[in-house]
Design a protein around this motif. Structure first.
Motif, mmCIF file in Angstrom:
data_model
loop_
_atom_site.group_PDB
_atom_site.id
_atom_site.type_symbol
_atom_site.label_atom_id
_atom_site.label_comp_id
_atom_site.label_asym_id
_atom_site.label_seq_id
_atom_site.Cartn_x
_atom_site.Cartn_y
_atom_site.Cartn_z
ATOM 1 N N LYS A 92 0.816 -0.997 -0.069
ATOM 2 C CA LYS A 92 0.180 0.436 0.174
ATOM 3 C C LYS A 92 0.881 1.198 -0.320
ATOM 4 C CE LYS A 92 -3.607 -2.230 2.924
ATOM 5 N NZ LYS A 92 -4.022 -2.063 4.037
ATOM 6 N N GLU A 93 1.750 1.740 0.305
ATOM 7 C CA GLU A 93 3.204 2.419 0.715
ATOM 8 C C GLU A 93 3.945 2.964 -0.673
ATOM 9 O OE1 GLU A 93 3.497 0.546 3.788
ATOM 10 O OE2 GLU A 93 2.465 1.329 5.719
ATOM 11 N N GLY A 94 3.660 1.747 -0.883
ATOM 12 C CA GLY A 94 5.200 1.627 -2.513
ATOM 13 C C GLY A 94 5.586 0.235 -2.484
ATOM 14 N N TYR A 95 6.881 0.137 -2.141
ATOM 15 C CA TYR A 95 7.555 -1.412 -2.378
ATOM 16 C C TYR A 95 8.399 -1.225 -0.976
ATOM 17 C CZ TYR A 95 6.207 -0.994 -7.443
ATOM 18 O OH TYR A 95 5.736 -0.553 -9.083
ATOM 19 N N GLY A 96 8.255 -2.526 -0.787
ATOM 20 C CA GLY A 96 9.461 -2.437 0.635
ATOM 21 C C GLY A 96 10.122 -3.591 0.099
ATOM 22 N N VAL A 97 10.763 -3.293 0.958
ATOM 23 C CA VAL A 97 12.657 -4.169 0.717
ATOM 24 C C VAL A 97 12.875 -5.245 2.288
ATOM 25 C CG1 VAL A 97 14.812 -4.649 0.172
ATOM 26 C CG2 VAL A 97 13.110 -2.985 -0.933
#
Length: 182
Positions: free
Chosen positions: A16-21
């Protein structure tokens, strides 16, 4: 700092917030579920992950712990929503910032690693590079008795590594409980 550059496997997943690593080999208990770095785009997420990885590894070296093994992520655990990547970080890119951040670094230690425990300690790095472990809770024991079991109280011990500090703190708490149970 003993680390110059490092490469660790990770995966990127849109949320939801973008791209998680995610770094499951660095955080085996939580790395599959929780991302360590985040960015609005994949490129931003990878740049953030490089910095976060440098900070994480520098903290390990600073704490005199062993660096995590560079184990690959098993392919069968990667889903279609995940993109497997290798994050390369160079310590010198963030050295000044990291060294300022490490000043005042400390740990909180809970008895038997139970965050609900009444017994707590805190460890700060001293000028000699050792961790000074001090009690960080109220103990319902006369100070005189505490000084008998630990002459340097409220300084419980000095330790080179976190595991050593935790072990010594647990032994101290067991002695306190012996006093309370008499």
């Amino acid at each position: 700092m003993a680390i110059q550059s490092a490469v660790y496997p990770a995966f990127i997943m849109k949320n939801k917030e973008g791209y998680g690593v995610h770094f499951p080999t660095l955080y085996p208990e939580t790395g599959w579920k929780h991302y360590k770095s985040l960015g609005k785009t994949k490129k931003e997420a990878i740049l953030t992950a490089k910095k976060d990885l440098a900070y994480f590894l520098a903290g390990i070296v600073y704490d005199h712990e062993e660096l995590p093994s560079n184990a690959p992520i098993p392919a069968d655990l990667v889903t279609e929503q995940m993109e497997l990547v290798w994050i390369t970080t160079v310590y010198s890119d963030y050295a000044k910032e990291i060294e300022e951040h490490l000043i005042g670094r400390h740990w909180h230690i809970d008895y038997n690693r139970d965050m609900n425990s009444e017994y707590k300690a805190v460890a700060y790095k001293n000028e000699l590079g050792e961790w000074e472990v001090r009690i960080d809770c109220y103990l319902p024991v006369e100070e005189q008795k505490l000084l008998q079991i630990c002459p340097s109280y409220p300084l419980i011990c000095l330790a080179a590594r976190r595991a050593e500090a935790e072990e010594k703190f647990d032994r101290f708490v067991l002695k306190v409980e012996e006093i309370l149970n008499k």
